[in-house]
Design a protein around this motif. Structure first.
Motif, PDB file in Angstrom:
ATOM      1  N   VAL A  56      38.362  30.701  61.059  1.00 40.05           N
ATOM      2  CA  VAL A  56      37.135  31.061  60.367  1.00 40.05           C
ATOM      3  C   VAL A  56      36.097  30.838  60.938  1.00 40.05           C
ATOM      4  O   VAL A  56      35.899  30.022  61.912  1.00 40.05           O
ATOM      5  CB  VAL A  56      37.752  30.076  58.799  1.00 40.05           C
ATOM      6  CG1 VAL A  56      35.974  30.255  58.653  1.00 40.05           C
ATOM      7  CG2 VAL A  56      38.841  30.211  58.726  1.00 40.05           C
ATOM      8  N   SER A  57      34.853  31.496  60.928  1.00 43.51           N
ATOM      9  CA  SER A  57      33.661  31.337  61.142  1.00 43.51           C
ATOM     10  C   SER A  57      32.494  30.888  59.905  1.00 43.51           C
ATOM     11  O   SER A  57      32.468  32.119  59.645  1.00 43.51           O
ATOM     12  CB  SER A  57      33.532  32.152  62.738  1.00 43.51           C
ATOM     13  OG  SER A  57      32.041  32.429  62.886  1.00 43.51           O
ATOM     14  N   PHE A  58      32.049  29.948  59.894  1.00 43.38           N
ATOM     15  CA  PHE A  58      31.847  30.248  58.368  1.00 43.38           C
ATOM     16  C   PHE A  58      30.907  29.025  59.022  1.00 43.38           C
ATOM     17  O   PHE A  58      30.439  27.608  58.358  1.00 43.38           O
ATOM     18  CB  PHE A  58      32.071  29.506  57.571  1.00 43.38           C
ATOM     19  CG  PHE A  58      31.519  29.044  55.971  1.00 43.38           C
ATOM     20  CD1 PHE A  58      29.801  29.723  55.997  1.00 43.38           C
ATOM     21  CD2 PHE A  58      32.432  29.246  54.858  1.00 43.38           C
ATOM     22  CE1 PHE A  58      30.134  29.998  54.559  1.00 43.38           C
ATOM     23  CE2 PHE A  58      31.874  29.809  53.148  1.00 43.38           C
ATOM     24  CZ  PHE A  58      30.551  29.542  53.358  1.00 43.38           C
ATOM     25  N   PRO A  59      28.930  29.566  59.618  1.00 45.60           N
ATOM     26  CA  PRO A  59      28.160  28.867  60.164  1.00 45.60           C
ATOM     27  C   PRO A  59      27.115  28.276  59.046  1.00 45.60           C
ATOM     28  O   PRO A  59      27.005  28.867  57.733  1.00 45.60           O
ATOM     29  CB  PRO A  59      26.933  29.636  60.434  1.00 45.60           C
ATOM     30  CG  PRO A  59      28.047  31.200  61.024  1.00 45.60           C
ATOM     31  CD  PRO A  59      28.812  30.993  60.097  1.00 45.60           C
ATOM     32  N   ILE A  60      26.796  26.996  59.123  1.00 47.57           N
ATOM     33  CA  ILE A  60      26.220  26.178  57.863  1.00 47.57           C
ATOM     34  C   ILE A  60      24.965  25.360  58.537  1.00 47.57           C
ATOM     35  O   ILE A  60      25.397  25.781  59.679  1.00 47.57           O
ATOM     36  CB  ILE A  60      26.765  25.521  57.097  1.00 47.57           C
ATOM     37  CG1 ILE A  60      28.049  24.241  57.554  1.00 47.57           C
ATOM     38  CG2 ILE A  60      28.458  26.231  56.340  1.00 47.57           C
ATOM     39  CD1 ILE A  60      28.453  23.641  57.490  1.00 47.57           C
ATOM     40  N   SER A  61      24.124  25.128  57.864  1.00 49.21           N
ATOM     41  CA  SER A  61      22.548  24.824  57.958  1.00 49.21           C
ATOM     42  C   SER A  61      23.196  22.641  58.736  1.00 49.21           C
ATOM     43  O   SER A  61      22.436  22.209  58.469  1.00 49.21           O
ATOM     44  CB  SER A  61      21.533  24.772  57.284  1.00 49.21           C
ATOM     45  OG  SER A  61      21.870  24.630  56.221  1.00 49.21           O
ATOM     46  N   CYS A  62      24.490  22.429  57.929  1.00 52.66           N
ATOM     47  CA  CYS A  62      24.899  20.735  58.420  1.00 52.66           C
ATOM     48  C   CYS A  62      25.105  20.515  59.669  1.00 52.66           C
ATOM     49  O   CYS A  62      24.780  20.990  60.178  1.00 52.66           O
ATOM     50  CB  CYS A  62      26.150  20.643  57.404  1.00 52.66           C
ATOM     51  SG  CYS A  62      26.168  21.560  55.532  1.00 52.66           S
ATOM     52  N   ALA A  63      24.512  19.237  59.560  1.00 47.50           N
ATOM     53  CA  ALA A  63      25.016  18.679  61.258  1.00 47.50           C
ATOM     54  C   ALA A  63      25.856  18.940  61.823  1.00 47.50           C
ATOM     55  O   ALA A  63      27.230  19.579  61.744  1.00 47.50           O
ATOM     56  CB  ALA A  63      25.117  16.533  61.314  1.00 47.50           C
ATOM     57  N   PRO A  64      25.227  19.565  63.587  1.00 49.00           N
ATOM     58  CA  PRO A  64      26.029  20.007  64.122  1.00 49.00           C
ATOM     59  C   PRO A  64      27.899  19.675  64.411  1.00 49.00           C
ATOM     60  O   PRO A  64      28.893  20.158  64.434  1.00 49.00           O
ATOM     61  CB  PRO A  64      25.097  20.395  65.232  1.00 49.00           C
ATOM     62  CG  PRO A  64      23.631  20.495  65.135  1.00 49.00           C
ATOM     63  CD  PRO A  64      23.937  19.546  64.268  1.00 49.00           C
ATOM     64  N   ALA A  65      27.538  18.380  64.080  1.00 46.96           N
ATOM     65  CA  ALA A  65      28.635  17.230  64.643  1.00 46.96           C
ATOM     66  C   ALA A  65      29.897  18.004  63.712  1.00 46.96           C
ATOM     67  O   ALA A  65      31.232  17.943  63.533  1.00 46.96           O
ATOM     68  CB  ALA A  65      28.354  16.191  64.448  1.00 46.96           C
TER      69      ALA A  65
END
Length: 348
Positions: A34-43
């Motif tokens: 799954v690829s679901f980019p979000i704007s939370c911490a990269p970690a």
């Protein structure tokens, strides 16, 4: 067609099980990609995508735990709370929102909305951003949980479907937007609609995505649901074989192919599917999924005249001490199994 689909499904399940047991080493977790980019911490990005993969295979309890880990690691991650709320929204099950969980889900989506609003204010000050797509995912789910006590569920579900359509149209190159919209379409399909309009719309969106992302668990899963009817079932054979390989760590992914196999009378494949799902669900202490697989297993055994094998499954059911009849899956399966055993054998 992928080479693995040339195998019988039962042979495929044996191969998967053997690979897991070699040298008694635990098999690496396999849930699909799954690829679901979000704007939370990269970690937390990878952990968030693992949680979404679990969600796509309806592994709701593990998905909830995974989303909560994301929220703990990044307290400002609004999408983590969206994910927790999504694990309480069982769109293709009954009931879609359990009375015990709906309040908690509403609280989680309120938290997501609050965090999203705070991050938007921060973004205006040049500090941190949250994408418009994320805000719209959160707002759409809010339509399901807001006013749950006063607005009928179907009205809220249709509003959610409309909101997901807008997200899909605004993000045509984002697979998750298309996949979650397709699921919304399936969830609002009317059983009385024999044209299968929603299912056909969902499959028209998912089929090209499946060719592009063949390892995505939600695409394969929801295609099977779209094809789970007498008109479309034959279109689901390839993806049914594939889904068990995509996400064998999720018991529901091992069971779900048998929906197509049952439609088409592929009883050996259905038996292999549900034996594997039953074993995995038992090992993961997922009682509802275990009973669901047992119910399908009883039916398949009876279609092959294997009455004694069906009776053994029902004996296991009767020895169970942990049946929760208030859970729909558990209550339905535990009631249906002995009834099937009588009716299919014409023991009036």
């Amino acid at each position: 067609m992928q080479p693995a689909t040339l195998l019988s499904f039962s042979a495929l399940i044996v191969r998967l099980a053997t690979a897991q047991d070699i040298h008694n080493h635990p098999a690496p977790e396999k849930l699909g990609s799954v690829s679901f980019p979000i704007s939370c911490a990269p970690a937390v990005q990878q952990r968030f995508e693992r949680a979404v993969a679990l969600l796509h295979s309806f592994a709701y309890a593990p998905a909830e735990g995974a989303f909560r880990e994301v929220a703990a690691a990044d307290p400002h991650c609004a999408m983590a709370h969206w994910g927790i709320a999504m694990t309480y929204f069982h769109q293709l099950w009954e009931p879609p929102l359990s009375p015990e969980k709906v309040t908690t889900g509403a609280q989680e989506i309120e938290t997501a909305q609050r965090l999203s609003s705070n991050l938007r204010l921060a973004e205006n000050r040049g500090l941190i951003g949250v994408s418009e797509r994320e805000r719209r995912f959160i707002a759409a789910l809010g339509l399901v949980f807001n006013n749950y006590a006063t607005v009928p569920y179907r009205a809220r579900a249709l509003r959610y479907e409309e909101a997901m359509l807008a997200i899909a149209q605004a993000n045509p190159s984002d697979p998750e937007s298309q996949v979650f919209y397709s699921l919304a379409l399936l969830s609002t399909a009317l059983p009385a609609d024999k044209t299968h309009a929603n299912q056909k719309r969902a499959s028209s969106l998912l089929e090209p995505l499946y060719r592009q992302f063949p390892d995505h668990p939600g695409i394969a899963h929801y295609l099977i649901h779209a094809y789970d009817n007498a008109e479309l079932a034959r279109r689901g054979v390839e993806v049914a074989h594939a889904y068990a390989e995509i996400a064998p760590s999720a018991p529901h992914a091992l069971h779900m192919p048998s929906h197509i196999f049952t439609r088409l009378g592929m009883w050996d494949d259905s038996i292999a599917s549900n034996r594997a799902a039953r074993k995995a669900a038992h090992e993961q202490h997922d009682r509802g999924e275990e009973l669901h697989a047992m119910d399908y297993l009883v039916y398949a055994y009876l279609q092959e005249g294997r009455d004694a094998d069906a009776a053994h499954v029902i004996d296991d059911l009767r020895r169970s001490a942990d049946l929760n009849a208030s859970d729909f899956k558990a209550g339905y399966a535990s009631t249906a199994m002995p009834v099937r055993y009588a009716l299919e054998r014409r023991q009036w």
